[in-house]
Design a protein around this motif. Structure first.
Motif, mmCIF file in Angstrom:
data_model
loop_
_atom_site.group_PDB
_atom_site.id
_atom_site.type_symbol
_atom_site.label_atom_id
_atom_site.label_comp_id
_atom_site.label_asym_id
_atom_site.label_seq_id
_atom_site.Cartn_x
_atom_site.Cartn_y
_atom_site.Cartn_z
ATOM 1 N N GLU A 199 17.862 25.193 53.819
ATOM 2 C CA GLU A 199 18.578 23.940 54.037
ATOM 3 C C GLU A 199 17.648 22.842 54.544
ATOM 4 O O GLU A 199 17.700 21.703 54.085
ATOM 5 C CB GLU A 199 19.714 24.160 55.034
ATOM 6 C CG GLU A 199 20.498 22.898 55.357
ATOM 7 C CD GLU A 199 21.593 23.140 56.368
ATOM 8 O OE1 GLU A 199 21.734 22.299 57.279
ATOM 9 O OE2 GLU A 199 22.304 24.163 56.271
ATOM 10 N N THR A 229 24.596 20.896 53.639
ATOM 11 C CA THR A 229 25.120 21.750 54.695
ATOM 12 C C THR A 229 25.386 23.117 54.085
ATOM 13 O O THR A 229 26.247 23.258 53.241
ATOM 14 C CB THR A 229 26.431 21.188 55.278
ATOM 15 O OG1 THR A 229 26.179 19.897 55.826
ATOM 16 C CG2 THR A 229 26.957 22.084 56.367
ATOM 17 N N SER A 230 24.603 24.121 54.512
ATOM 18 C CA SER A 230 24.786 25.448 53.918
ATOM 19 C C SER A 230 24.997 26.529 54.952
ATOM 20 O O SER A 230 25.325 27.653 54.616
ATOM 21 C CB SER A 230 23.569 25.817 53.053
ATOM 22 O OG SER A 230 22.406 25.902 53.847
#
Length: 389
Positions: A47, A113-114
């Motif tokens: 990310e 956003t992970s």
């Protein structure tokens, strides 16, 4: 109950912080200690690198699955600041790798956003038997080693460096995870998806484990979600099952994008003579389920545009009922992506977007742009709308 008094005071409370808390309850941070949690380790590290590219400070991300079971995630950005060198301009290397990122989100609506809880790569550090960080910044190469979340020593200058960037290499802790075998196809699918949703992203994946030699794939899609819809249709055609793919009444994918105060709306769609509906939704590049506000808005806008065109052209009489969303969705392939400054997800798994303002925003954007497309292409619009009647 026994009449014997049960003593309980502050001395019975154990406070776990940092890596100890993560290692004690890993499922709270990565979802599980199975394959799902294992792949979250990669996403938590990747990310940061992906956001470097999306912010324009790096040009590409390279992810390598090593033959010895490790994973390396590298970018060509400016390099993470190193506290030992007095660098500023963001969290330093050791802070990034050992502390949850609890400060304000500075990535904006276009950042990725992970993570399940957005605490950053410190989770990966804590749940790895070993992690090596290499930073090339301002002409110097810095290296730091971690074991099960703890730094063995401060970052060490290892001599001059050509170029710049950050590479994090980690090996999942077999004492925590039920499996440490990464499934390459899962990452291939997810990073292909991210490249479709973020047209500036350039990402490569290499697997060095196959006995026949390494395999590599690279994803970059300048046409974004337009290419995503075409890809979904091709995949349905390859599946070869009855009713999953069909010939489109018009060859082009309809695509439009607009920035609004509520969200950036990016939509692509195409109908075929299939009976199946394939609509994929994403919020800040995270997959969203049916019932999310932007998908509800997409359906409302779609129904509004089609029915307005049908009535304006006399294809529906005044006494006729409006065409339903189910009827209009037959044969539809669509990707609906929204990016928000403050997404409000319902539930920890982030599968359901709840921002109320997004529903009206997406409805207006879809109805306006699709309505204009219909008016500008009456022959193709007639072929599309006519099949619903």
């Amino acid at each position: 109950m026994s009449g014997e008094a049960i003593e309980y005071d502050a001395g019975h409370i154990t406070v776990l912080e940092g890596r100890h808390a993560i290692r004690k309850r890993p499922g709270m941070y990565v979802g599980s200690t199975g394959e799902r949690g294992l792949r979250q380790l990669v996403f938590d590290v990747a990310e940061r690198a992906v956001n470097e590219v999306l912010a324009g400070t790096a040009s590409r991300v390279d992810i390598t699955f090593l033959a010895d079971g490790g994973v390396r995630v590298a970018d060509d950005g400016p390099g993470v600041p190193v506290e030992a060198a007095g660098h500023t301009g963001g969290p330093g290397l050791e802070t990034l790798l050992t502390r949850p990122l609890t400060g304000p989100d500075t990535s904006g609506r276009h950042g990725l956003t992970s993570g399940l809880f957005d605490v950053g790569p410190c989770v990966t550090t804590a749940l790895s038997s070993r992690l090596t960080a290499e930073v090339r910044r301002e002409g110097t190469r810095w290296v730091q080693e971690y074991v099960r979340g703890a730094a063995l020593a401060p970052p060490t200058a290892m001599g001059p460096a050509s170029g710049s960037g950050t590479a994090l290499t980690f090996w999942p802790d077999a004492d925590i995870f039920e499996t440490t075998e990464f499934v390459f196809g899962v990452f291939e699918e997810r990073f292909r998806e991210l490249a479709f949703l973020n047209r500036d992203l350039d990402v490569s994946l290499t697997d060095e484990r196959p006995p026949g030699g390494p395999r590599s794939v690279r994803f970059r899609f300048p046409d974004g979600v337009r290419e995503f819809v075409a890809y979904l249709d091709r995949e349905a055609g390859r599946a070869g099952t009855a009713g999953t793919a069909g010939r489109a009444p018009h060859p082009d994918v309809i695509a439009f994008e607009r920035d609004t105060p509520a969200a950036t709306v990016d939509v692509a769609l195409r109908w075929s003579d299939s009976r199946e509906e394939r609509v994929r939704g994403f919020a800040n590049s995270w997959p969203a389920f049916e019932g999310s506000t932007h998908l509800l808005g997409f359906r409302d806008g779609l129904v509004g545009a089609v029915n307005a065109y049908a009535r304006g052209r006399g294809l529906l009489a005044a006494a006729d009922a409006d065409l339903s969303a189910d009827r209009i969705g037959e044969g539809l392939t669509a990707v609906v992506s929204v990016k928000l400054d403050r997404p409000e997800f319902l539930g920890a798994t982030r599968g359901l977007l709840g921002n109320a303002a997004v529903l009206l925003c997406v409805t207006e954007v879809v109805q306006e742009h699709l309505g204009r497309w219909f008016e500008e292409r009456p022959e193709q619009a007639g072929a599309i709308v006519g099949r619903f009647l």
